[in-house]
Write an enzyme that holds these catalytic residues in place. Structure first.
Site, PDB file in Angstrom:
ATOM      1  N   ASP A  36      -6.508   3.836   7.404  1.00 29.26           N
ATOM      2  CA  ASP A  36      -7.068   4.505   6.230  1.00 29.26           C
ATOM      3  C   ASP A  36      -8.575   4.675   6.308  1.00 29.26           C
ATOM      4  O   ASP A  36      -9.240   4.104   7.175  1.00 29.26           O
ATOM      5  CB  ASP A  36      -6.679   3.726   4.959  1.00 29.26           C
ATOM      6  N   ASN A  96      -1.858  -7.008  -4.538  1.00 29.22           N
ATOM      7  CA  ASN A  96      -0.840  -6.275  -5.315  1.00 29.22           C
ATOM      8  C   ASN A  96       0.286  -5.749  -4.419  1.00 29.22           C
ATOM      9  O   ASN A  96       1.111  -4.960  -4.858  1.00 29.22           O
ATOM     10  CB  ASN A  96      -1.478  -5.115  -6.096  1.00 29.22           C
ATOM     11  N   HIS A 116      -0.127  -3.926  -1.633  1.00 26.77           N
ATOM     12  CA  HIS A 116      -0.340  -2.668  -0.905  1.00 26.77           C
ATOM     13  C   HIS A 116      -0.415  -2.901   0.600  1.00 26.77           C
ATOM     14  O   HIS A 116      -0.831  -3.965   1.061  1.00 26.77           O
ATOM     15  CB  HIS A 116      -1.546  -1.870  -1.447  1.00 26.77           C
ATOM     16  N   GLU A 130      -0.668   2.046  -2.760  1.00 29.89           N
ATOM     17  CA  GLU A 130      -0.656   1.178  -3.930  1.00 29.89           C
ATOM     18  C   GLU A 130       0.760   1.118  -4.529  1.00 29.89           C
ATOM     19  O   GLU A 130       1.611   1.966  -4.204  1.00 29.89           O
ATOM     20  CB  GLU A 130      -1.644   1.722  -4.970  1.00 29.89           C
TER      21      GLU A 130
HETATM   22  C1  F6R Z   1      -7.213  -2.016   5.449  1.00 29.49           C
HETATM   23  C2  F6R Z   1      -6.034  -1.828   4.635  1.00 29.49           C
HETATM   24  C3  F6R Z   1      -5.699  -2.733   3.483  1.00 29.49           C
HETATM   25  C4  F6R Z   1      -6.061  -4.199   3.712  1.00 29.49           C
HETATM   26  C5  F6R Z   1      -5.774  -5.009   2.452  1.00 29.49           C
HETATM   27  C6  F6R Z   1      -6.186  -6.453   2.600  1.00 29.49           C
HETATM   28  O1  F6R Z   1      -7.305  -1.002   6.424  1.00 29.49           O
HETATM   29  O2  F6R Z   1      -5.319  -0.908   4.857  1.00 29.49           O
HETATM   30  O3  F6R Z   1      -4.315  -2.637   3.212  1.00 29.49           O
HETATM   31  O4  F6R Z   1      -5.358  -4.706   4.798  1.00 29.49           O
HETATM   32  O5  F6R Z   1      -6.457  -4.452   1.362  1.00 29.49           O
HETATM   33  O6  F6R Z   1      -7.574  -6.519   2.673  1.00 29.49           O
HETATM   34  P1  F6R Z   1      -8.325  -7.862   3.061  1.00 29.49           P
HETATM   35  O7  F6R Z   1      -7.994  -8.132   4.479  1.00 29.49           O
HETATM   36  O8  F6R Z   1      -9.796  -7.530   2.882  1.00 29.49           O
HETATM   37  O9  F6R Z   1      -7.836  -8.914   2.141  1.00 29.49           O
END
Ligand code: F6R
Length: 245
Positions: free
Chosen positions: A67, A136, A138, A143
């Site tokens: 992303d 959450n 994702h 989301e």
């Molecule tokens: C990052 C991504 C997100 C993260 C998720 C966890 O490219 O796609 O899904 O993996 O938000 O983020 P952290 O590792 O910062 O807790």
């Protein structure tokens, strides 16, 4: 899903790096799916260390990131392009032309979504996708409520995601509200998935993933439909949970 429980963030990072290195050595032309955020930083540090010490080469590896924020050009310190260059690509022998991240700063974002999805297919798909998980549930920036059939698309970030990611910005108001992300279906197409989970703040999400139903209201639950998922989770994330591996 196979669950590997480790002591802490350092051990998770080490084990994840070993896993990736082994796959790169087995297939030097591997197509790797990469994630950003806090979770994989230690893994990338270990990959860099190994590259310097043991010479594992990434010359023929192609990468696809999950992303990118909309509105941030690659030179912006908070863009995921900048993150990937800083945290990994600039320190290994990868060909930057083989590193792919959806672009978040072009006019026709719908066309960019199609281009990115197509690019992955043209390369024969992703062999190993690294994932983190949002509290959450994702995965990528998909989301809760995102269709399991989604391909690369534009999303409005959940307020909880904006708040969680504000730690990388000066102020929460600076966090973009939209992103481009591989869809759930794009992620599920990868041949193998490695999910990294660390810390107490991910415990509830991990519990829902391991013990809950498969439902679009909890995006990560779709991983149960994939035949080859490995989860490396540390004690803080696993504590007290029933883990069936
Ligand atoms: C990052 C991504 C997100 C993260 C998720 C966890 O490219 O796609 O899904 O993996 O938000 O983020 P952290 O590792 O910062 O807790």
């Amino acid at each position: 899903m196979k669950v590997i429980e480790v002591k802490d963030y350092a051990e998770m990072s080490q084990k994840a790096a070993e896993y990736i290195i082994q796959k790169v050595c087995q297939n030097p032309r591997i197509k790797l799916g990469l994630a950003t955020g806090g979770t994989p930083i230690g893994t990338y540090k270990n990959l860099i260390e190994d590259h310097k010490k043991n010479g594992t080469s990434y010359q023929n590896v192609t990468t696809f990131n999950l992303d990118e924020y909309i509105g941030l050009p690659g030179e912006n310190k908070n863009s995921y392009r900048y993150y990937m260059n800083e945290q990994l690509f600039n320190h290994i022998d990868i060909n930057l032309n083989k590193t792919n991240i959806p672009k978040g700063d072009i006019k026709d974002m719908e066309a960019e979504c199609l281009r990115y999805e197509d690019l992955i297919s043209k390369h024969g798909g992703i062999d190993l996708q690294i994932l983190g998980i949002g509290s959450n549930g994702h995965i990528g920036f998909n989301e809760p409520g995102t269709s399991f059939n989604s391909i690369t698309h534009i999303v409005k970030l959940a307020q909880s995601t904006i708040n969680a990611n504000a730690r990388f910005f000066n102020r929460v108001e600076e966090v973009p509200t939209k992103a481009i992300t591989m869809g759930i279906s794009s992620i599920l197409k990868s041949k193998e998935i490695l999910l990294l989970v660390s810390g107490e703040n991910k415990k509830e999400a991990l519990s829902k993933l391991l013990n809950g139903e498969i439902n679009e209201s909890f995006p990560a639950s779709v991983l149960k439909n994939h035949p080859c998922v490995t989860i490396i989770a540390d004690k803080a994330a696993v504590a007290g949970l029933k883990v069936h591996s």
